[in-house]
Design a protein around this motif. Structure first.
Motif, short mmCIF file in Angstrom:
data_model
loop_
_atom_site.label_atom_id
_atom_site.label_comp_id
_atom_site.label_asym_id
_atom_site.label_seq_id
_atom_site.Cartn_x
_atom_site.Cartn_y
_atom_site.Cartn_z
N SER A 60 10.13 5.17 7.38
CA SER A 60 11.56 4.90 7.51
C SER A 60 12.08 5.18 8.92
CB SER A 60 12.35 5.75 6.50
OG SER A 60 12.10 7.14 6.71
N ASP A 61 11.34 5.94 9.72
CA ASP A 61 11.77 6.31 11.07
C ASP A 61 11.05 5.53 12.16
OD1 ASP A 61 13.48 8.25 10.04
OD2 ASP A 61 11.92 9.80 10.06
N TYR A 62 10.22 4.58 11.77
CA TYR A 62 9.43 3.87 12.77
C TYR A 62 10.35 3.11 13.72
CZ TYR A 62 5.51 1.47 14.89
OH TYR A 62 4.57 1.02 15.79
N PRO A 63 10.16 3.22 15.05
CA PRO A 63 11.09 2.62 16.01
C PRO A 63 10.97 1.10 16.08
CG PRO A 63 9.24 3.64 17.15
CD PRO A 63 9.11 4.03 15.70
N TYR A 86 0.82 -1.22 0.00
CA TYR A 86 0.00 0.00 0.00
C TYR A 86 0.85 1.26 0.00
CZ TYR A 86 -4.38 -2.53 0.81
OH TYR A 86 -5.49 -3.34 0.69
N GLN A 87 2.18 1.08 0.01
CA GLN A 87 3.11 2.21 0.04
C GLN A 87 2.76 3.18 1.18
OE1 GLN A 87 2.90 3.61 -4.10
NE2 GLN A 87 4.80 2.50 -4.52
N VAL A 88 2.59 2.60 2.37
CA VAL A 88 2.26 3.39 3.55
C VAL A 88 3.47 4.24 3.93
CG1 VAL A 88 1.66 3.28 6.00
CG2 VAL A 88 0.58 1.70 4.37
N SER A 89 3.25 5.54 4.08
CA SER A 89 4.36 6.45 4.36
C SER A 89 4.41 6.92 5.80
CB SER A 89 4.27 7.67 3.44
OG SER A 89 3.02 8.33 3.61
N MET A 90 3.27 6.82 6.53
CA MET A 90 3.22 7.28 7.92
C MET A 90 2.60 6.19 8.80
SD MET A 90 4.56 10.29 7.76
CE MET A 90 4.17 10.93 9.39
N LEU A 91 3.19 6.00 10.00
CA LEU A 91 2.76 4.92 10.88
C LEU A 91 2.51 5.42 12.29
CD1 LEU A 91 5.36 2.18 9.85
CD2 LEU A 91 2.97 2.29 9.16
N ASN A 92 1.51 4.82 12.94
CA ASN A 92 1.25 5.07 14.36
C ASN A 92 1.87 3.96 15.20
OD1 ASN A 92 -0.33 7.44 14.22
ND2 ASN A 92 -2.13 6.23 13.62
N TRP A 93 2.32 4.33 16.40
CA TRP A 93 2.75 3.36 17.41
C TRP A 93 1.56 3.14 18.34
CZ3 TRP A 93 7.18 0.56 18.63
CH2 TRP A 93 7.21 -0.02 19.91
N CYS A 114 3.30 -4.01 21.67
CA CYS A 114 2.78 -2.84 20.98
C CYS A 114 2.98 -3.07 19.47
CB CYS A 114 3.50 -1.59 21.45
SG CYS A 114 3.30 -1.26 23.22
N PHE A 115 2.24 -2.35 18.63
CA PHE A 115 2.28 -2.69 17.20
C PHE A 115 2.02 -1.46 16.34
CE2 PHE A 115 -1.94 -3.12 18.87
CZ PHE A 115 -2.78 -2.60 17.91
N MET A 164 9.03 3.41 28.12
CA MET A 164 9.42 4.07 26.88
C MET A 164 8.36 3.94 25.78
SD MET A 164 12.40 1.43 25.62
CE MET A 164 13.15 1.39 27.25
N CYS A 165 7.48 2.94 25.90
CA CYS A 165 6.44 2.77 24.90
C CYS A 165 5.48 3.96 24.89
CB CYS A 165 5.66 1.48 25.15
SG CYS A 165 6.59 -0.02 24.75
N ASP A 166 5.25 4.55 26.07
CA ASP A 166 4.37 5.72 26.14
C ASP A 166 4.95 6.88 25.33
OD1 ASP A 166 2.24 5.06 28.39
OD2 ASP A 166 4.16 4.29 29.09
N ASP A 167 6.26 7.08 25.44
CA ASP A 167 6.91 8.15 24.69
C ASP A 167 6.81 7.89 23.19
OD1 ASP A 167 7.64 9.43 27.04
OD2 ASP A 167 9.56 8.39 27.16
N LEU A 168 6.96 6.62 22.81
CA LEU A 168 6.88 6.28 21.39
C LEU A 168 5.47 6.51 20.85
CD1 LEU A 168 9.03 3.01 21.33
CD2 LEU A 168 9.69 5.27 20.53
N ALA A 169 4.47 6.15 21.64
CA ALA A 169 3.09 6.38 21.22
C ALA A 169 2.81 7.87 21.12
CB ALA A 169 2.13 5.71 22.20
N GLN A 170 3.33 8.64 22.08
CA GLN A 170 3.12 10.08 22.07
C GLN A 170 3.76 10.73 20.85
OE1 GLN A 170 1.20 11.64 24.24
NE2 GLN A 170 1.49 13.62 23.25
N GLY A 171 4.85 10.11 20.34
CA GLY A 171 5.55 10.66 19.19
C GLY A 171 4.93 10.33 17.86
N SER A 172 3.87 9.52 17.85
CA SER A 172 3.20 9.17 16.59
C SER A 172 2.56 10.40 15.96
CB SER A 172 2.12 8.12 16.86
OG SER A 172 2.67 6.90 17.25
N PRO A 173 2.45 10.43 14.62
CA PRO A 173 2.88 9.38 13.68
C PRO A 173 4.34 9.54 13.28
CG PRO A 173 1.74 11.11 12.51
CD PRO A 173 1.70 11.51 13.95
N TYR A 174 4.90 8.45 12.76
CA TYR A 174 6.28 8.43 12.30
C TYR A 174 6.32 8.19 10.79
CZ TYR A 174 7.42 7.65 17.24
OH TYR A 174 7.53 7.76 18.61
#
Length: 319
Positions: free
Chosen positions: A299-302, A268-275, A311-312, A286-296
């Motif tokens: 190429s930068d998805y942790p 689907y050539q997805v360019s942006m992702l949520n944690w 988490c997914f 640290m997962c809370d910080d990653l979720a707060q930083g969404s979307p990614y």
């Protein structure tokens, strides 16, 4: 001056929450079912050990000298009944048949080897059930993850010219099941755990025979729960169950879910992702910080930040 506390609430989409609950429910069901299989194996082993104890003990004690004797016609009848009860799932399985043949070769040497052979067959039969069950569960997980990620991708404005049929998805999952992770397939890891469980169980019994197994020894040593003693069969089985609970199930469910997600993101050539936090996530890390930083950006998805993380990712709105 009063302190000001700022609370950050991280929300999941309703679809992601349902998906997380589906994943966690599957993991819990897997743990419970596999636990029940090993409880059944331990119960069957104990039942056959008691048969030997009742038939062979001298003055209430079962020792090596009682079992270092030739097998009788009654023993052969007992072994045939074990084969009738447990060998069917092993005969057509390559790994299972190897262990079945090995057990048959030692069963006639003496009564002690007969007991070891019976133990081996019982555990192998249940290991094969574990392999079948977990394999089916992982294939289903792949399909669930694929369907969720495709729905989310379309909802976020992405499209694909290459849609899969359910048959194709199942074939991909089956191929993934046969691939190695940490150098071994899922099936190979189960059989390695089977052999360790079998050897440790037989060792615990043989050490008991050297001392002399009594009713009290079985209660206070051999089948004592909540002990770290390596001579407790209950401890040995619990360690096996913990291997699935703490390692194999989470590792493989995450691998199947991530692989399905990556396939969708590519098609689907997805360019942006949520944690997305797991729905059972109840502590701060640290997962809370990653979720707060969404979307990614894709190429930068942790990477998964800690052991056992469930988490997914999911597609975010296309920019």
């Amino acid at each position: 001056m009063a302190a000001i506390v700022i609370m950050v609430v991280i929300k999941m989409s309703s679809n992601a929450k349902i998906r997380s609950q589906q994943l966690i429910t599957g993991i819990i069901n897997d743990r419970n079912f596999i636990n029940s299989l090993y409880d059944s194996a331990q119960g069957s082993f104990k039942s056959y050990l008691m048969r030997f104890f009742n038939a062979e003990n001298t003055d209430g004690t079962l020792s090596i000298s009682d079992l270092r004797r030739n097998v009788s016609s009654r023993d052969y009848d007992l072994f045939r009944s074990v084969l009738n009860q447990f060998s069917k799932p092993l005969v057509t399985d390559e790994e299972g048949s190897l262990r079945l043949d090995k057990a048959k070769k030692i069963a006639g040497l003496d009564k002690q080897n007969l007991l070891n052979a019976i133990t081996s067959i019982i555990i192998a039969a249940h290991s094969k059930k574990v392999s079948n069950y977990l394999g089916n569960s992982l294939v289903n997980e792949y399909q669930y993850a694929m369907n969720f990620q495709e729905r989310e991708a379309r909802a976020m404005g992405y499209s694909s010219a290459n849609d899969y049929t359910d048959t194709q998805i199942m074939q991909q999952a089956d191929t993934l099941l046969k691939q190695k992770n940490y150098g071994l397939t899922v099936d190979q890891r189960i059989w390695i755990k089977n052999d360790k469980l079998t050897n440790q169980t037989n060792d615990a019994v043989n050490k008991g025979l050297m001392i002399g197994i009594t009713q009290a020894y079985m209660v206070n040593k051999l089948f004592k729960e909540f002990t770290t003693s390596p001579n407790s069969v209950a401890t040995i089985f619990n360690k096996t169950k913990n291997f699935y609970k703490n390692q194999l199930i989470n590792q493989e469910k995450t691998r199947f879910g991530t692989t399905a997600a990556n396939d969708v993101f590519n098609r689907y050539q997805v360019s942006m992702l949520n944690w997305n936090l797991a729905s059972t996530h109840s502590h701060s890390d640290m997962c809370d910080d990653l979720a707060q930083g969404s979307p990614y950006a894709e190429s930068d998805y942790p990477n998964q930040p800690h052991w056992g993380c469930i988490c997914f990712p999911s597609p975010a709105y296309k920019k």
